[in-house]
Scaffold this active site. Structure first.
Site, short mmCIF file in Angstrom:
data_model
loop_
_atom_site.label_atom_id
_atom_site.label_comp_id
_atom_site.label_asym_id
_atom_site.label_seq_id
_atom_site.Cartn_x
_atom_site.Cartn_y
_atom_site.Cartn_z
N HIS A 1 -33.51 -4.10 18.73
CA HIS A 1 -33.27 -3.36 19.98
C HIS A 1 -32.41 -4.20 20.94
CE1 HIS A 1 -34.60 -0.67 23.38
NE2 HIS A 1 -34.32 -1.76 24.06
N GLU A 2 -32.82 -5.44 21.18
CA GLU A 2 -32.07 -6.29 22.12
C GLU A 2 -30.67 -6.60 21.59
OE1 GLU A 2 -33.06 -6.61 25.10
OE2 GLU A 2 -35.10 -5.88 24.76
N HIS B 1 -28.22 -3.99 22.64
CA HIS B 1 -27.65 -4.22 23.98
C HIS B 1 -26.52 -5.26 23.90
CE1 HIS B 1 -30.36 -1.81 26.32
NE2 HIS B 1 -31.45 -2.51 26.00
N HIS C 1 -23.34 -3.88 22.57
CA HIS C 1 -22.71 -3.04 23.59
C HIS C 1 -21.89 -3.92 24.54
CE1 HIS C 1 -23.49 0.59 26.52
NE2 HIS C 1 -22.25 0.53 26.09
#
Length: 607
Positions: free
Chosen positions: A390-391, A394, A397
């Protein structure tokens, strides 16, 4: 360009200070960073109400010939800067502008005070509690400290006591919340919005509170029967374990949903951890990014004084043809005083410099993983592995948002879009074809058996409707608190009413959960974002990656349509570009609900 330079200069202080005040091991550093945040926040508010500064931008946007000559990203950034001026009350007379600045500064202080209050323990005379459960709480003389909900404790009485004591209303915290909500509303109305929610939702995917309300109502309708079923299963389990007292209460939900998962699928994290060493998981991410996006992660040496703790690792993110894209600092391990939250921080945003070079983005990923031991490397539970993915979503991105302006770099995009790349990574982390590439037993090298992955995925659907319904309840509460003021009733009465109507488990007298709702600070009027981002991630997964999670053409499309723009393009346009259609509120709801029913075997078939 000049505005963006100004924004870059401010953000490089503000972002770094934001990170240091949370993560630095030295209290003096944390305190100094807190002060820097406050000071820079005040400077930003003053600049946002600087008439001369605003006039120069307004002149540019009023010149049609110039505006027509701007590329879409430049025009959007100019409009976003203008929007910052407007929501700060630039159009008001001097007295009202001053009032807006003062309100903003007061809101900043109230946010910090409220946030601190959400974590403070409550004390109770130890004689109030039965002797056999006292050992669960920290003793302090004649008092016991209750610092959380003890949601995973198998003893119903401990959970009940923790819930009633930890959530007992604190008068100071209540008045802080009331003042915070009233101040946000005053500020929104001062600058021309009906409610704070209207102001907060400008520029988001949802665009306005009406869409959010519709989304949450429709989702709640779709979930209600499934949630009832989940509550019935939990009640049966409670009857079995505690026949004297089998009514399902709010302190039961997290425990019994976990107990049901364990009973039905026997998911013992200890059986999975040996397959998820940190090294294997990082290899898995490297392999996935390499196949999908042509990107590799390389460990780099750090210089003396560059990192805040000796176990922080620095990764260079390198593209096969474009070269170095940026740096990720991995602050992955537990240490005293480090908050137990997993998060991603932008330390420096990417932008095109005046000399034509690209300013590389720098981010920090913070997790709380256990240290390695003499006999074993750092081993992750399935939940930790999913959080790592999940991290990293980020981080990618941030690395791939190749924007011209740092004002819209990477994750500087609307909140309800910002979680899409990270949640999408959770789908990869739950796909056997992906997991099978890296999950190896650290001692034997044996791959993680396929049925263990399917069991894990199936177990996540147990009580998933009730879990989602709880999120809907929090989101609805957040919308009401930031809606029309003065509020019809007290925040506690609104909580009681909403909990019984939307969530379904009874409100417990003399509790005030909203005083522990820390997301009201960072996600005020935007708590729904997590659900909406999940809906978009689900659609992107099913349409673009479920067939083949390593499809390079899809990876490139994903980069081109969604990641590359940061916040430089309207979020709905990015979603349309990726899905090649414009999704409706109903589509969002259907995506979330179909995930609850989805037979995970469809993702797990051998490719």
């Amino acid at each position: 360009m000049i505005f963006d330079q100004l924004s870059d200069g401010l953000c490089r202080v503000a972002d770094l200070a934001d990170f240091v005040k949370i993560a630095h091991p030295d209290f003096a550093f944390r305190e100094a960073a807190e002060e820097a945040c406050r000071n820079i926040g005040t400077v930003v508010e003053k600049l946002n109400t600087d008439v001369e500064l605003c006039q120069s931008l307004r002149r540019l946007l009023a010149d049609e010939i110039v505006v027509r000559s701007l590329d879409p990203e430049t025009r959007r950034v100019a409009e976003l800067f203008m929007f910052d001026f407007e929501i700060s009350g630039i159009h008001l007379d001097e007295e009202k502008r001053k009032k807006a600045v003062n309100l903003n500064v007061r809101i900043l202080d109230l946010c910090n005070e409220f946030l601190t209050g959400t974590h403070l323990p409550n004390k109770i005379d130890k004689h109030v509690l039965p002797e056999h459960i006292r050992y669960n709480f920290t003793a302090e003389g004649n008092y016991l400290q209750v610092a959380g909900l003890h949601a995973d404790c198998p003893d119903d009485l401990v959970r009940e006591a923790a819930y009633k004591i930890f959530l007992y209303p604190n008068a100071e915290q209540l008045s802080r919340l009331e003042e915070l909500l009233a101040s946000r509303n005053s500020l929104a109305q001062l600058v021309g919005y009906d409610t704070f929610s209207h102001r907060a939702l400008q520029g988001t995917m949802a665009r306005n509170p009406e869409t959010v309300r519709q989304f949450l109502e429709k989702l709640s309708d779709q979930l209600s029967k499934r949630t009832q079923k989940d509550f019935e299963m939990m009640t049966k389990m409670k009857m079995k374990l505690n026949p004297q007292n089998s009514k399902l209460m709010p302190w039961d939900h997290p425990y019994y949903s976990g107990a049901l998962r364990a009973e039905r699928y026997n998911i013992d994290p200890g059986l999975y951890c040996p397959f998820f060493s940190l090294g294997a998981c990082m290899e898995g991410l490297n392999s996935l990014f390499s196949q999908l996006l042509g990107i590799s992660l390389y460990a780099e040496q750090t210089q003396r004084g560059e990192v805040w703790s000796e176990d922080v690792r620095k990764l260079a993110v390198v593209h096969e043809t474009e070269g170095l894209l940026g740096y990720i600092y991995c602050d992955f391990f537990q240490r005293p005083d480090k908050p137990h939250q997993d998060c991603h921080f932008t330390v420096r945003g990417g932008r095109l410099r005046e000399n034509g070079e690209y300013q590389l983005p720098v981010v920090v990923l913070m997790l709380s993983l256990p240290h390695s031991t003499r006999g074993a490397p750092t081993l992750l539970s399935p939940g930790m592995m999913e959080n790592l993915f999940h991290e990293m979503g980020h981080a990618m991105h941030s690395m791939l948002g190749r924007t011209r302006y740092q004002h819209v770099t990477g994750t500087r995009c609307p909140t309800d879009f910002a979680e899409v790349p990270s949640i999408l990574m959770e789908y990869f982390a739950n796909d056997y074809r992906v997991v099978n590439q890296f999950a190896r037993h650290y001692k034997t090298g044996q791959p993680l058996p396929k049925n263990m992955v399917s069991r894990l995925c199936e177990s996540k659907k147990v009580c998933a409707a009730a879990d989602m319904q709880l999120q809907v309840f929090y989101a609805v509460l957040d919308q009401i608190y930031h809606g029309k003021h003065p509020l019809r009733k007290s925040t506690t009465e609104i909580l009681k009413e909403t909990q019984e109507k939307v969530y379904g488990l009874p409100y417990v007298p003399n509790t005030a959960w909203q005083l522990r709702f820390s997301h009201l600070v960072g996600y005020g009027a935007k708590y729904y974002s997590y659900l909406m981002s999940r809906a978009v991630a689900s659609m992107v997964w099913k349409q673009c990656f479920a067939q083949d999670p390593f499809d390079r053409a899809m990876g490139e499309r994903y980069r081109r349509e969604m990641l590359a723009h940061g916040g430089g393009k309207e979020p709905m346009l990015m979603v349309q570009g990726m899905l090649q259609k414009s999704p409706s509120v109903e589509d969002f709801v259907d995506a979330l609900v179909s995930d609850l029913d989805q037979d995970f075997e469809t993702f797990i078939t051998d490719s």
